[in-house]
Design a protein around this motif. Structure first.
Motif, PDB file in Angstrom:
ATOM      1  N   LYS A  19       0.147  -1.448   0.031  1.00 33.16           N
ATOM      2  CA  LYS A  19       0.088  -0.110   0.252  1.00 33.16           C
ATOM      3  C   LYS A  19       0.631   1.023   0.170  1.00 33.16           C
ATOM      4  O   LYS A  19       1.939   1.173   0.334  1.00 33.16           O
ATOM      5  N   VAL A  20       0.406   2.398  -0.483  1.00 32.65           N
ATOM      6  CA  VAL A  20       1.317   3.349  -0.766  1.00 32.65           C
ATOM      7  C   VAL A  20       0.692   4.476   0.370  1.00 32.65           C
ATOM      8  O   VAL A  20      -0.427   4.404   0.876  1.00 32.65           O
ATOM      9  N   SER A  21       1.917   4.834   0.964  1.00 32.31           N
ATOM     10  CA  SER A  21       2.146   4.967   2.949  1.00 32.31           C
ATOM     11  C   SER A  21       1.246   7.013   2.263  1.00 32.31           C
ATOM     12  O   SER A  21       0.614   6.721   2.968  1.00 32.31           O
ATOM     13  N   ARG A  39       6.426   5.959  -1.062  1.00 35.61           N
ATOM     14  CA  ARG A  39       7.081   5.124   0.652  1.00 35.61           C
ATOM     15  C   ARG A  39       5.465   3.821  -0.057  1.00 35.61           C
ATOM     16  O   ARG A  39       4.182   4.380  -0.151  1.00 35.61           O
ATOM     17  N   VAL A  40       5.813   2.805  -0.354  1.00 35.47           N
ATOM     18  CA  VAL A  40       5.099   1.874  -0.217  1.00 35.47           C
ATOM     19  C   VAL A  40       5.417   0.910   1.095  1.00 35.47           C
ATOM     20  O   VAL A  40       6.916   0.139   1.403  1.00 35.47           O
ATOM     21  N   THR A  58       8.508  -0.473   5.423  1.00 35.34           N
ATOM     22  CA  THR A  58       7.849   0.446   4.434  1.00 35.34           C
ATOM     23  C   THR A  58       9.664   1.147   4.251  1.00 35.34           C
ATOM     24  O   THR A  58      10.606   1.412   4.406  1.00 35.34           O
ATOM     25  N   CYS A  61      10.492   4.003  -2.508  1.00 38.96           N
ATOM     26  CA  CYS A  61      10.606   3.889  -4.196  1.00 38.96           C
ATOM     27  C   CYS A  61      11.023   5.264  -4.727  1.00 38.96           C
ATOM     28  O   CYS A  61       9.929   6.066  -4.465  1.00 38.96           O
ATOM     29  N   PHE A  75      -0.493   7.727  -7.838  1.00 37.97           N
ATOM     30  CA  PHE A  75      -1.194   6.857  -6.788  1.00 37.97           C
ATOM     31  C   PHE A  75      -1.395   7.734  -6.064  1.00 37.97           C
ATOM     32  O   PHE A  75      -1.144   9.464  -5.780  1.00 37.97           O
ATOM     33  N   VAL A  81      -0.152  -1.360  -4.886  1.00 35.48           N
ATOM     34  CA  VAL A  81       0.399  -0.962  -6.144  1.00 35.48           C
ATOM     35  C   VAL A  81       1.808  -2.128  -5.869  1.00 35.48           C
ATOM     36  O   VAL A  81       1.686  -2.415  -5.591  1.00 35.48           O
ATOM     37  N   GLU A  82       1.935  -2.679  -7.731  1.00 32.11           N
ATOM     38  CA  GLU A  82       2.629  -3.063  -7.544  1.00 32.11           C
ATOM     39  C   GLU A  82       4.090  -2.212  -8.666  1.00 32.11           C
ATOM     40  O   GLU A  82       3.705  -1.543  -9.554  1.00 32.11           O
ATOM     41  N   ALA A 109       5.264   0.097 -13.069  1.00 35.71           N
ATOM     42  CA  ALA A 109       4.620   0.492 -11.440  1.00 35.71           C
ATOM     43  C   ALA A 109       3.530   0.357 -12.065  1.00 35.71           C
ATOM     44  O   ALA A 109       3.296   0.928 -13.389  1.00 35.71           O
ATOM     45  N   ARG A 111      -0.658   0.318 -10.726  1.00 35.60           N
ATOM     46  CA  ARG A 111      -1.653   0.387  -9.148  1.00 35.60           C
ATOM     47  C   ARG A 111      -2.706  -1.153  -9.745  1.00 35.60           C
ATOM     48  O   ARG A 111      -3.528  -1.394 -10.791  1.00 35.60           O
TER      49      ARG A 111
END
Length: 116
Positions: A19-21, A39-40, A58, A61, A75, A81-82, A109, A111
């Motif tokens: 997840k995107v923080s 940050r993922v 965390t 990227c 995002f 996300v990948e 990348a 979603r």
């Protein structure tokens, strides 16, 4: 297997799903280039090695290329996300000297699931 490749060849490939923080950040560099950072948050799988050990990582990227930057900019916090790319060690100067940190240099990348 060709003569040019070997199972012992070095490899630096990263795939994260998480997840995107927070909202992605765009930074202008002194060179005039820009970088988009996000940050993922990735859950750790498996048994916890000890009580109170972390259950997530965390991971920073950063995207340097046009297509990857545009994707990261779209995002939103909470999106699943990948992210694919390579692990890079970055050095920065701060008041007390130099520090280093690792980040994923994003080559692709997408979603997977939009935040609710």
């Amino acid at each position: 297997m060709s003569a040019e490749t070997s199972p012992l060849d070095d490899k630096n490939e990263v795939t994260l799903v998480g997840k995107v923080s927070a909202t992605p950040q765009v930074r202008e560099l002194p060179s005039g280039d820009s970088i988009v950072s996000v940050r993922v948050i990735v859950k750790r799988k498996g048994a916890r090695p000890r009580p109170n050990s972390p259950t997530i990582d965390t991971i920073d990227c950063g995207a340097w290329t046009g297509r990857a930057k545009k994707t990261l900019e779209r995002f939103q916090p909470g999106d699943v996300v990948e992210v694919t790319g390579a692990l890079r060690r970055r050095f920065q100067r701060i008041d007390g000297g130099a520090i280093s940190r690792y980040e994923v240099e994003v080559s692709g990348a997408k979603r997977l699931l939009k935040a609710a």
